[in-house]
Design an enzyme around this catalytic site. Structure first.
Site, mmCIF file in Angstrom:
data_model
loop_
_atom_site.group_PDB
_atom_site.id
_atom_site.type_symbol
_atom_site.label_atom_id
_atom_site.label_comp_id
_atom_site.label_asym_id
_atom_site.label_seq_id
_atom_site.Cartn_x
_atom_site.Cartn_y
_atom_site.Cartn_z
ATOM 1 N N MET A 78 2.183 -15.185 9.333
ATOM 2 C CA MET A 78 1.214 -15.727 9.803
ATOM 3 C C MET A 78 1.230 -15.678 11.118
ATOM 4 S SD MET A 78 -1.549 -17.537 9.639
ATOM 5 C CE MET A 78 -2.389 -17.873 11.329
ATOM 6 N N HIS A 99 -8.091 -14.344 5.772
ATOM 7 C CA HIS A 99 -8.402 -15.278 4.978
ATOM 8 C C HIS A 99 -9.838 -15.234 4.595
ATOM 9 C CE1 HIS A 99 -4.891 -17.537 6.031
ATOM 10 N NE2 HIS A 99 -5.239 -16.946 7.262
ATOM 11 N N CYS A 106 -10.050 -14.803 11.861
ATOM 12 C CA CYS A 106 -9.493 -15.416 10.463
ATOM 13 C C CYS A 106 -9.993 -14.328 9.613
ATOM 14 C CB CYS A 106 -9.524 -16.777 10.324
ATOM 15 S SG CYS A 106 -9.484 -17.565 11.400
ATOM 16 N N ARG A 108 1.829 2.085 4.864
ATOM 17 C CA ARG A 108 1.579 2.916 3.780
ATOM 18 C C ARG A 108 2.904 3.872 3.559
ATOM 19 N NH1 ARG A 108 -2.604 3.031 6.791
ATOM 20 N NH2 ARG A 108 -4.091 1.392 5.944
ATOM 21 N N THR A 112 -0.026 1.347 10.981
ATOM 22 C CA THR A 112 -0.206 1.118 9.340
ATOM 23 C C THR A 112 -0.114 2.218 8.558
ATOM 24 O OG1 THR A 112 -2.713 1.540 9.368
ATOM 25 C CG2 THR A 112 -1.687 -0.752 9.874
ATOM 26 N N THR A 128 -8.951 7.027 15.830
ATOM 27 C CA THR A 128 -7.622 6.960 15.841
ATOM 28 C C THR A 128 -7.284 7.793 14.343
ATOM 29 O OG1 THR A 128 -8.053 4.733 14.595
ATOM 30 C CG2 THR A 128 -7.250 4.749 17.013
ATOM 31 N N GLU A 180 0.786 -1.207 -0.114
ATOM 32 C CA GLU A 180 -0.002 -0.031 -0.050
ATOM 33 C C GLU A 180 0.964 1.341 0.075
ATOM 34 O OE1 GLU A 180 -2.739 -0.032 3.319
ATOM 35 O OE2 GLU A 180 -4.057 -1.708 2.456
ATOM 36 N N ALA A 220 -9.627 1.746 16.247
ATOM 37 C CA ALA A 220 -10.492 2.160 16.350
ATOM 38 C C ALA A 220 -11.571 1.108 16.267
ATOM 39 C CB ALA A 220 -11.173 3.401 15.608
ATOM 40 N N ASP A 237 -19.007 3.633 10.696
ATOM 41 C CA ASP A 237 -17.586 3.287 10.464
ATOM 42 C C ASP A 237 -17.097 4.316 9.332
ATOM 43 O OD1 ASP A 237 -15.067 2.224 10.516
ATOM 44 O OD2 ASP A 237 -15.526 0.597 9.447
#
Length: 689
Positions: free
Chosen positions: A649, A609, A605, A129, A173, A247, A76, A190, A312
């Site tokens: 993982m 996934h 997950c 990022r 991130t 956040t 990203e 958040a 959201d």
């Protein structure tokens, strides 16, 4: 707003210091030979003043070089280009330094999250990022909460600080920003009800200089802080015990003219404000743009795009600074297209809203009242009857993928999306609830689930042109003085468009979806365009919408660099493939109670996934096709013991044998559903995304 705040508040735009002096002459939009900060220049316009590559010669663009990035998944980052070197991050905060002209690796820094703080790996999927640069140092925010300064020449660590309090669910991130000898970083969390804040550190020593919280805490924590005491009055009940949010995980912009920092804050946690803030209230500073003094971190003003945020929605998208002609006079403005579907133009000196219009289908509000600055909300959007269906979805009409602004055309280029959402507080048995509710993607129009490259006039607040894109989750944009707009898309193509008309003038098959923003720079006297190729991120959590056929590990992740006359050709790699090839052992007998319990556990997950084990190819594999998931013992070794932690993982040592058995049972059940030997669950697709 409460009456007690009336002297400070102009509706959602709170006015603070209106007389801050200008410390610089009017800034020049964009950047030239270097791309030394996230958005190019401090204005974060995503605009290059270079014009060697133009509309007239764009068809002569070709691949100059590429670098395979083994072991990466989601990419990203927006790279930086400084004096002939590119700096960028990979999935788990590794930093790369690459020769900008040849594409050869100079050094790589690995923060080794799996060794330093492995628990953080399970709190968010691996994305980052980008980095910040200043005075020979490269700064990276690590997923586990560290802020690290590296020597730009060697990649050697100079200092490292932990920006997070102990035992929280925060992660990092986003890319840091540098200014005035400082480096600033926010965090994510958040969705896990964490309290948002940003921190500024000294670039040389790593010493903390100031911290600003974006939502209030307990009365004791707020005491003596005017901004937090003011914000606390807009929350209800013992909110600090229920969850907070707000956040700053992406958008941060430094204004050198006014010596200010602008923060884009996130959603509330939990989403339902009745749980988060009993008794209502605007819940400052959720879903807001907040202006701070760059030297002290003191509050100046705010503008809230969604009072009492409940969907959201977030104001975390990039914020662009510009001077625009408003009513015949130049105004210093801030522009943002947050997830709620409106395009906002705000006076950045005062925080006063100038204009706001819908960029696409928006049903949660009729309009934004320019007198009050507040949205005129539609009926029943806060799930008063237990369910609300509205546009846009929580992904928004625009998300974190950067938009860009070209001062020559006067247009902003937005990675646009169209999708609705259903919010429900009536949780059915088997549904994966989140914060006491479920959220689903909602399609009712033929073009729902698609995207577009949208050219927007911020002065007239209207669309100038629009290029439809089949896929929804596409890359950020770059615009140039050569009259071009560059964008990569989820279908694997990297394209250049005429910035005035939207006509595509060049296209390259990158062999994998692109979500990062490109950059342009000069090395050895030649203009280049570079972009990272690595589809993923939130694709798994909304896999039934964002799966476009890229199989896990099938296509290499790369840095691609283009120039006029480039002749490079990528090695062949597999194309898009929507076929699921589940593995199964018919002799296995499944216990339905275990399957049901495993479905409930599968929310842990989902981010990697996929919902209901429907993967989008990244950041994690489709477990229905996984040989490891065929064996309950192998699955235990991976989940509990962390056998694959160095490959990204996470380990979950808190899981019991019984819980792993339940997860294994659910994976086996979904594999049989995919191969047609088991009836599909009635609640399939009902998960939060």
């Amino acid at each position: 707003m409460l009456a007690a705040m009336a002297s400070l508040v102009n509706c959602t735009g709170v006015q603070g210091d209106r007389s801050a002096p200008s410390t610089n002459a009017a800034q020049i939009t964009g950047t030239a030979e270097n791309w030394a900060s996230h958005g190019g220049g401090s204005d974060e316009a995503g605009y290059s003043r270079l014009d060697q590559i133009r509309v007239e010669n764009a068809e002569a663009l070709g691949l100059a070089n590429w670098l395979d990035l083994d072991g990466e998944a989601t990419l990203e980052a927006t790279p930086l280009a400084v004096d002939g070197v590119l700096y960028f991050t990979g999935s788990y905060s590794s930093v790369y330094a690459v020769d900008a002209a040849t594409g050869t690796l100079r050094w790589k820094y690995d923060p080794q999250i799996w060794k330093v703080n492995p628990a953080k790996m399970g709190m968010n999927f691996g994305v980052n990022r980008g980095v910040a640069y200043a005075d020979g140092r490269v700064f990276v925010g690590v997923l586990d909460g560290r802020l690290v300064a590296l020597d730009a020449a060697t990649g050697k660590e100079q200092w490292s600080v932990d920006t997070l309090p102990p035992r929280t669910l925060h992660t990092i991130t986003g890319a840091p920003r540098t200014f005035n000898g400082k480096v600033i970083i926010g965090n994510a969390g958040a969705d896990a009800n964490q309290r948002g804040y940003v921190t500024a550190y000294d670039q040389v020593t790593g010493r903390q200089l100031w911290r600003f919280y974006t939502v209030p805490g307990s009365p004791e924590a707020n005491a003596g802080d005017p901004a937090m005491e003011m914000a606390a009055k807009t929350w209800g009940g013992e909110f600090w015990k229920q969850g907070l949010g707000g956040t700053v995980w992406n958008g941060i912009t430094f204004d050198p003219e006014l010596n200010r920092i602008y923060l884009g804050t996130g959603n509330g946690g939990p989403y339902n404000p009745k749980l988060r803030s009993p008794g209502g209230g605007d819940n400052l500073f959720l879903a807001s743009i907040v202006a701070l003094d760059a030297d002290s971190g003191k509050y100046i003003w705010h503008y809230q795009v969604n009072p009492g945020e409940a969907w959201d929605y977030k104001a975390t998208a990039n914020m662009i600074l510009a001077t625009l002609p408003i009513d015949g006079a130049p105004r210093k403005v801030l522009m943002q297209a947050p997830t709620n579907g409106f395009f906002y133009v705000i006076d950045r000196e005062t925080g006063k809203l100038i204009s706001a219009e819908k960029t696409g289908k928006v049903t949660w509000a009729e309009r934004i009242d320019l007198k009050t600055g507040r949205p005129v909300e539609a009926a029943n959007i806060r799930y008063e009857t237990g369910e609300s269906i509205l546009y846009p979805s929580m992904l928004g009409t625009h998300n974190w993928q950067d938009m860009s602004y070209n001062p020559k055309t006067g247009l902003v280029y937005i990675p646009y999306m169209k999708l609705g959402a259903r919010y429900s507080t009536s949780v059915k048995p088997g549904e994966l609830a989140f914060g006491g509710m479920t959220v689903q993607a909602w399609k009712q129009d033929p073009d729902d689930g698609t995207g577009a490259l949208l050219a927007w006039d911020p002065v007239k607040q209207e669309q100038r042109w629009k290029v439809p894109i089949e896929t929804l989750w596409n890359g950020g944009t770059l615009t140039t003085a050569g009259g071009l707009v560059f964008q990569g898309t989820a279908d694997g193509y990297f394209s250049a468009y005429d910035a005035k008309t939207g006509k595509r003038v060049w296209r390259f098959n990158a062999g994998l979806g692109i979500i990062a923003a490109p950059i342009s720079y000069v090395a050895g006297g030649k203009q280049y365009v570079s972009v990272l190729v690595g589809y993923g991120g939130t694709t798994a959590a909304l896999s039934h919408i964002l799966d476009v056929g890229w199989k896990y590990g099938a296509q290499p992740r790369r840095l691609l660099t283009f120039a006029i006359g480039g002749t490079g050709k990528l090695p062949p790699s597999p194309g898009r493939d929507m076929t699921v090839r589940p593995l199964d052992d018919p002799s296995i007998t499944l216990d339905e109670k275990s399957v049901a319990k495993g479905q409930g556990l599968s929310i842990m997950c989902m981010a990697c996934h996929g919902a209901n084990m429907h993967s989008a190819g990244t950041p994690g594999p489709d477990l229905r096709e996984s040989a490891i998931a065929m064996s309950e013992d192998d699955l235990w070794t991976v989940l509990h013991d962390g056998a694959m932690i160095e490959r990204g993982m996470p380990a979950f040592p808190q899981l019991t044998r019984g819980q792993v058995h339940n997860l294994w049972s659910y994976i086996r059940a979904t594999a049989r559903e995919a191969n047609g030997t088991r009836k599909t669950s009635e609640v399939q697709g009902a998960s939060r995304f």
